[in-house]
Write an enzyme that holds these catalytic residues in place. Structure first.
Site, mmCIF file in Angstrom:
data_model
loop_
_atom_site.group_PDB
_atom_site.id
_atom_site.type_symbol
_atom_site.label_atom_id
_atom_site.label_comp_id
_atom_site.label_asym_id
_atom_site.label_seq_id
_atom_site.Cartn_x
_atom_site.Cartn_y
_atom_site.Cartn_z
ATOM 1 C CE LYS A 66 0.967 -6.817 17.375
ATOM 2 N NZ LYS A 66 0.061 -6.070 16.468
ATOM 3 C CE LYS A 90 5.005 -12.647 9.144
ATOM 4 N NZ LYS A 90 4.459 -11.498 8.408
ATOM 5 C CE LYS A 102 -2.110 -9.156 7.595
ATOM 6 N NZ LYS A 102 -0.669 -8.984 7.891
ATOM 7 C CB THR A 186 8.721 -4.654 8.140
ATOM 8 O OG1 THR A 186 7.631 -4.529 9.045
ATOM 9 C CG2 THR A 186 8.576 -5.917 7.322
ATOM 10 C CG ASN A 221 6.428 0.482 6.344
ATOM 11 O OD1 ASN A 221 7.264 -0.416 6.464
ATOM 12 N ND2 ASN A 221 6.142 1.286 7.331
ATOM 13 C CB SER A 362 3.916 -5.032 16.490
ATOM 14 O OG SER A 362 3.493 -4.285 15.390
#
Ligand code: NAD
Length: 423
Positions: A66, A90, A102, A186, A221, A362
Site C-alpha cells: 500500500k 507506517k 510507493k 491525513t 492537502n 485509504s
C-alpha cells in the site's frame, strides 16, 4: 545523508533496540520488487517525451502493498525506496492489514496540460498493472497527484483487466467510489495524534489550545487540512508556507480565509491581511512575509512540517526553537537532525505515526470499494479517530517499555509486528 540512508539508519537503530538479528534486518531493509520504466507520451505540440516512473513493493508480510504515487520533478528511485519502506512501518504501526509500497513519476504537473497528465497516468498503469490489484498492491495519491488522477488510473486498470475494479486504487473521487473523509484523513489523523500526545506531554500538559502557537510548513492537502483543524479547535496558527514562501502573523492567522482565497485563485495572496482579529474597519496590517527557513526556525510550541522530506537537517537543527515537531510530511527531519533535536529536548512525533491517518482513511476506502457498502463522513472520521488513538496508545506503551524516543518506539513496534508476521 540521503533520505534513503536516513531511513535505513533509523531501521538499524530500532532493530538493535528490539533485539532483531542482522539476518532478519537485511530482509526488512530489502524491497521485495522494484519496477523501473519510462512512460512515453505524445505532448500537445506533437513531440514525444519520456517520463521516468517507478513502483517499489517493499514488504507484504502484513497484507497487500500500500502506498501513494508521487509526481515531482525531483523524484528518483532512492526516494521511492525510502518512501516504500516508510509505508511498511507506517501500515504496521497503525495496525493495518497492509504492507508497504510507493510509486513515482518524475514530472512537474504544473507544466503539463490535462491531456498530457492523463496520458502519463494511464501510461503508468499500463507499466505496472500486472503487479497491482486489490489484494496485491493498492496505490493512492501522494505529493503532486490527486483524486482525478486516481480515477484515470483505476479506469485504465479496469479496462486492462476487463472488469470494473475500484478497490485497486484509493483516494478516488467520492462519486467514483472514493470515501468520505479520505481528503482530510491525513490532517485529521495528525490532529488526533497531537491531541493524544498533548494529554501526556510534560511540555504542554494542561495548556489550553489557545495558548499553543503553531507553524505549518506546506499548504497542500496535508498542511491546509491540519492548519484548518487546529485553527477551528482554537490553536493559534501563527505561520504557514508553501513552495513560494510563508506568512507570519503573531496574533494568529484566519486559516479559513486563506483556504477560501486559495480555492478561488489557486494562490495565497501574500499582499492581503489574514489576521484573526482583523475587523476590516481599520487599516489592515499585512502578515509579515517570511521564507521557509524562517518559518522552521520560529519560536513556536508546535512545528508541523507538511511539505517534503529533509527540511530539518544538521544545517538548521540547532536553530529550531519549537518544543514539539509533529511530522506530517514523510521524512522531514534527517537522522543527524533527529539526534541534535533530541539533545535539545525537542520532542518529535514521527511521520510513520503522525501521518498514518492518510493510509487509515485509504484502508476504509478499500473496504468500502471491495464491499460496495459506503459510510458517511462522520462514521469514517470516527473510525480513523479510534484507529489512530489506539496506534498512539500502542506507541506510548512501547516508549515506556523501552524508555526511548517517540520515533524509536514507533519503529520498534512496527518492526516487531512485521517480524512476528514473518515467523
Ligand atoms: P501536496 O502536493 O498537496 O502539498 C505539498 C505542499 O508543500 C504544497 O503546498 C507545496 O507548495 C508545498 N511545498 C513544496 N515544497 C516546499 C518547501 N520547500 N517549503 C514549503 N512548502 C513546500 O502534498 P501533500 O499530499 O499535502 O503531502 C505533503 C507531505 O505529506 C508529503 O511528504 C507526503 O508524502 C506526506 N503525506 C501525504 C499524505 C496524503 O494523504 N496526502 C499522507 C501521508 C503523508
Amino acid at each position: 545523508m540521503s533520505f534513503l540512508e536516513n531511513t535505513e539508519e533509523i531501521i538499524k537503530e530500532a532493530a538493535s533496540l528490539a533485539g532483531i538479528s542482522k539476518d532478519v534486518l537485511v530482509k526488512l531493509e530489502t524491497p521485495d520488487k522494484v519496477l523501473e520504466f519510462e512512460i512515453s507520451v505524445k505532448m500537445d505540440d506533437g513531440s514525444a517525451k519520456n517520463f521516468p516512473g517507478w513502483r517499489v513493493q517493499h514488504n507484504d508480510k502484513l497484507g497487500p502493498y500500500k502506498g501513494g504515487i508521487r509526481f515531482h520533478p525531483d523524484s528518483n528511485l532512492d526516494e521511492v525506496k525510502a518512501l516504500a519502506s516508510l509505508m511498511t512501518w507506517k501500515t504496521s504501526v497503525v495496525n493495518l492489514p497492509f504492507g508497504g509500497g510507493k510509486g513515482a513519476v518524475q514530472a512537474d504537473t504544473h507544466t503539463l496540460s490535462k491531456r498530457e497528465l492523463e496520458q502519463i497516468c494511464r501510461g503508468y498503469v499500463r507499466k505496472i498493472w500486472q503487479d497491482i490489484g486489490p489484494d496485491k498492491d493498492v496505490p493512492a495519491p501522494d505529493v503532486g497527484s490527486n483524486a482525478q488522477m486516481m480515477d484515470w488510473m483505476a479506469d485504465e486498470y479496469s479496462k486492462l483487466v476487463g472488469h470494473s475494479e475500484p478497490a485497486v486504487f484509493t483516494g478516488k473521487p467520492i462519486e467514483k467510489g472514493g470515501s468520505q473523509g479520505r481528503e482530510v484523513a491525513t490532517g485529521f489523523g495528525g490532529y488526533v495524534t497531537l491531541r493524544e500526545y498533548l494529554k501526556k506531554s510534560p511540555i504542554t500538559y494542561n495548556l489550553k489550545p489557545t495558548s499553543l502557537n503553531v507553524a505549518v510548513q506546506g499548504f497542500g492537502n496535508v498542511g491546509s487540512n491540519i492548519a484548518k483543524l487546529l485553527f477551528e479547535r482554537g490553536f493559534k496558527v501563527i505561520a504557514i508556507s508553501d513552495s513560494k514562501g510563508g506568512l507570519l502573523e503573531s496574533d494568529g492567522i484566519d486559516i479559513n480565509r486563506i483556504i477560501d482565497e486559495k480555492e478561488k485563485t489557486g494562490l495565497i495572496d501574500q499582499g492581503k491581511c489574514y489576521a484573526v482579529d482583523c475587523d476590516k474597519k481599520n487599516a489592515c496590517i499585512l502578515c509579515q512575509q517570511i521564507s521557509n527557513d524562517e518559518l522552521l526556525e520560529l519560536s513556536v510550541d508546535i512545528l508541523i512540517p507538511a511539505a517534503l522530506e529533509n527540511q530539518i537537517t544538521e544545517k538548521n537543527a540547532d536553530k529550531i526553537k519549537a518544543k514539539v515537531i509533529l511530522e506530517l510530511a514523510n521524512g522531514p527531519v534527517s537522522h543527524e537532525a533527529d539526534k541534535i533535536l533530541e539533545k535539545k529536548g525537542v520532542e518529535i512525533i514521527p511521520d510513520i505515526l503522525a501521518n498514518g491517518g492518510g493510509v487509515v482513511g485509504s484502508y476504509f476506502e478499500w473496504i468500502q470499494s471491495k464491499s460496495g457498502k459506503y459510510w458517511g463522513g462522520k462514521e469514517v472520521l470516527e473510525k480513523i479517530d479510534a484507529q489512530m488513538t489506539e496506534a498512539f496508545r500502542g506507541v506510548a506503551e512501547t516508549k515506556s517499555k523501552y524508555n526511548t524516543s517517540w520515533r524509536l518506539a514507533a519503529y520498534v513496534r512496527a518492526l516487531n509486528r512485521v517480524v512476528e508476521a514473518w515467523q
